[in-house]
Enzyme design. Structure first.
Site, mmCIF file in Angstrom:
data_model
loop_
_atom_site.group_PDB
_atom_site.id
_atom_site.type_symbol
_atom_site.label_atom_id
_atom_site.label_comp_id
_atom_site.label_asym_id
_atom_site.label_seq_id
_atom_site.Cartn_x
_atom_site.Cartn_y
_atom_site.Cartn_z
ATOM 1 N N ASN A 1 -2.123 12.668 -3.647
ATOM 2 C CA ASN A 1 -3.205 12.965 -4.606
ATOM 3 C C ASN A 1 -3.663 14.410 -4.460
ATOM 4 O O ASN A 1 -3.838 15.122 -5.452
ATOM 5 C CB ASN A 1 -4.401 12.052 -4.311
ATOM 6 N N ASP B 1 0.853 -1.190 0.000
ATOM 7 C CA ASP B 1 0.000 0.000 0.000
ATOM 8 C C ASP B 1 0.894 1.247 0.000
ATOM 9 O O ASP B 1 1.872 1.318 0.768
ATOM 10 C CB ASP B 1 -0.875 -0.036 1.268
ATOM 11 N N GLU C 1 -4.935 2.030 -4.070
ATOM 12 C CA GLU C 1 -3.462 1.970 -4.232
ATOM 13 C C GLU C 1 -2.908 0.745 -3.520
ATOM 14 O O GLU C 1 -1.752 0.715 -3.124
ATOM 15 C CB GLU C 1 -2.736 3.236 -3.785
ATOM 16 N N ASP D 1 -2.351 8.664 -10.378
ATOM 17 C CA ASP D 1 -2.466 7.516 -11.299
ATOM 18 C C ASP D 1 -1.072 7.059 -11.744
ATOM 19 O O ASP D 1 -0.798 5.857 -11.854
ATOM 20 C CB ASP D 1 -3.274 7.920 -12.543
HETATM 21 N N1 LIG Z 1 -5.036 8.909 -8.362
HETATM 22 C C1 LIG Z 1 -5.706 7.875 -7.880
HETATM 23 N N2 LIG Z 1 -6.000 7.834 -6.569
HETATM 24 C C2 LIG Z 1 -6.649 6.777 -6.080
HETATM 25 C C3 LIG Z 1 -7.034 5.710 -6.900
HETATM 26 N N3 LIG Z 1 -7.668 4.778 -6.115
HETATM 27 C C4 LIG Z 1 -7.656 5.262 -4.865
HETATM 28 N N4 LIG Z 1 -7.033 6.471 -4.825
HETATM 29 C C5 LIG Z 1 -6.824 7.361 -3.692
HETATM 30 O O1 LIG Z 1 -5.965 6.715 -2.766
HETATM 31 C C6 LIG Z 1 -6.137 7.375 -1.513
HETATM 32 C C7 LIG Z 1 -6.036 6.360 -0.428
HETATM 33 O O2 LIG Z 1 -5.990 7.092 0.750
HETATM 34 P P1 LIG Z 1 -6.011 6.423 2.184
HETATM 35 O O3 LIG Z 1 -6.724 5.098 2.104
HETATM 36 O O4 LIG Z 1 -6.537 7.434 3.150
HETATM 37 O O5 LIG Z 1 -4.537 6.061 2.470
HETATM 38 P P2 LIG Z 1 -3.221 6.935 2.531
HETATM 39 O O6 LIG Z 1 -3.444 8.386 2.380
HETATM 40 O O7 LIG Z 1 -2.279 6.323 1.559
HETATM 41 O O8 LIG Z 1 -2.739 6.671 3.988
HETATM 42 P P3 LIG Z 1 -1.971 5.401 4.520
HETATM 43 O O9 LIG Z 1 -2.387 4.236 3.711
HETATM 44 O O10 LIG Z 1 -2.381 5.283 5.937
HETATM 45 O O11 LIG Z 1 -0.528 5.688 4.376
HETATM 46 C C8 LIG Z 1 -7.491 8.099 -1.591
HETATM 47 O O12 LIG Z 1 -7.271 9.498 -1.616
HETATM 48 C C9 LIG Z 1 -8.080 7.644 -2.913
HETATM 49 O O13 LIG Z 1 -8.825 8.656 -3.541
HETATM 50 C C10 LIG Z 1 -6.725 5.785 -8.290
HETATM 51 O O14 LIG Z 1 -7.040 4.893 -9.091
HETATM 52 N N5 LIG Z 1 -6.066 6.863 -8.710
#
Ligand SMILES: Nc1nc2c(ncn2[C@@H]2O[C@H](COP(=O)(O)OP(=O)(O)OP(=O)(O)O)[C@@H](O)[C@H]2O)c(=O)[nH]1
Length: 371
Positions: free
Chosen positions: A232, A224, A268, A241
């Protein structure tokens, strides 16, 4: 559940139907024929044509039938056609009787469309049938004034049959290509080109079942990206992406064995199921991934974790037979990932591999950070 017939069983059924049709046509033909031709007719039908059908049916039980089915169809339909030509000749020569030629066309169309003769075999059948019929018409004016139109009708019908076969093959080919594309689209993650979650789980389940039966080791990696939401928010969705694609490429380059199953688990988050992987190998792979992110040096300013984008990894490794299910191993790897996140991120953590059923994650056994 409704069982569908296998292709060979279907062919057997069609051949049997063909044999029954020949037998039924005998009733009609006998009504039509002068009495003096009946014996010759019955001999031809009962001792040549029907045995040919029975021989083809018997051949379907031969183990090499699938390999030789097309030549077998061609030879049988050819032999039936020429047996019919002989009958036409015999009826004409013995009693001046014009035996109908339409049955010959039925044989060809049965071969083209019911038996499913391949295009090149259909062309061969058309050519042989046309040559035979033309030769018969040239040698014997069986149909009198109708000779030319009869020959034209036979040749044109055979030609149309072959074109129809070709058109059908073309459309079936297109349908197959469209189906393959649909399967590809429904199993692939559009952003990364890796397996999507559905395909990933299906492939992993199959692999895990094999590993469980053979009591082989398995390693499951849950990966992850760290503080990806901040990334983002700061750099935009397109950059997000791009980071997801980088992760996918990194995983492809690290897990190169054909037997490794990897895919996008969601957002992700990525999942890798690596059969037969030992703990030191898992460690080496995890460190390679962490180093890969360090080398990317993708700025993630403002994230609590540091100034470049990184990745956390939870690993569960052990004998597949020690786990109750794939979900169970994934759960362990997920718990280890949770530990990695709470242990500072940009790191990997191993789940304890013993007694998984009783204690899904007894201890976070080991952790490491790429040096
Ligand atoms: N650009 C993009 N963003 C995505 C996609 N799928 C999920 N996300 C974003 O991935 C982010 C995941 O955030 P969180 O689950 O809060 O996790 P994090 O900010 O990485 O925090 P930790 O995992 O605790 O380190 C969210 O902002 C989603 O919008 C995608 O296909 N493309």
């Amino acid at each position: 559940m409704k069982a569908s017939l296998s292709e060979t069983a279907r062919v057997r059924l069609f051949i049997t139907i063909g044999g029954v049709l020949i037998a039924l046509f005998m009733i009609g033909d006998l009504e039509l024929l002068p009495v003096e031709l009946e014996a010759a007719y019955l001999t031809n039908r009962l001792f040549v044509q029907l045995p040919l059908v029975v021989a083809l049916l018997a051949f379907t039980f031969h183990p090499r039938f699938p390999e030789f089915r097309q030549p077998a169809f061609l030879l049988t339909v050819m032999a039936l056609t020429y047996a019919n030509y002989y009958l036409i000749y015999l009826c004409w020569a013995r009693a001046g009787f014009s035996f109908p030629y339409e049955g010959t066309l039925l044989y060809a169309f049965f071969g083209f469309f019911v038996l499913g003769m391949a295009f090149r075999y259909a062309v061969a059948l058309m050519l042989f049938s046309s040559v035979g019929f033309s030769a018969l018409m040239v040698a014997h004016p069986v149909y009198g004034n109708f000779t030319l139109i009869s020959a034209g009708f036979v040749l044109a019908s055979l030609f149309i049959g072959v074109i129809g076969r070709h058109r059908l093959d073309y459309l079936l080919g297109q349908l197959q290509a469209a189906n393959e594309e649909l399967v590809r689209l429904s199993t692939t993650d559009a952003l990364t080109g890796l397996s999507n979650r559905r395909a990933l789980m299906s492939e992993s389940e199959t692999l895990f079942a094999v590993l469980q039966r053979s009591e082989q080791p398995v390693a499951v990696f849950m990966l992850d990206l760290d503080f990806f939401k901040q990334f983002n928010d700061r750099y935009g969705h397109q950059q997000g992406d791009r980071a997801i694609r980088i992760q996918a490429d990194l995983l492809r380059s690290v897990f190169r064995r054909q037997t490794d199953v990897l895919g996008r688990y969601g957002g992700e988050e990525f999942l890798v199921v690596a059969p037969g992987m030992s703990e030191p190998e898992c460690r080496a792979r995890a460190e390679e991934i962490l180093r890969g992110w360090q080398a990317q040096a993708l700025a993630n300013e403002g994230s609590p974790g540091g100034c470049t984008l990184s990745c956390s990894i939870g690993i569960c490794q052990g004998s597949a037979s020690d786990f109750s299910s794939l979900n169970h191993v994934i759960h362990c790897a997920d718990e280890a990932l949770y530990q990695a996140k709470h242990g500072g991120r940009a790191t990997y953590v191993f789940a304890a591999s013993a007694d998984h059923d009783r204690a899904p994650l007894a201890v976070a056994r080991d952790a490491g950070v790429a040096s």
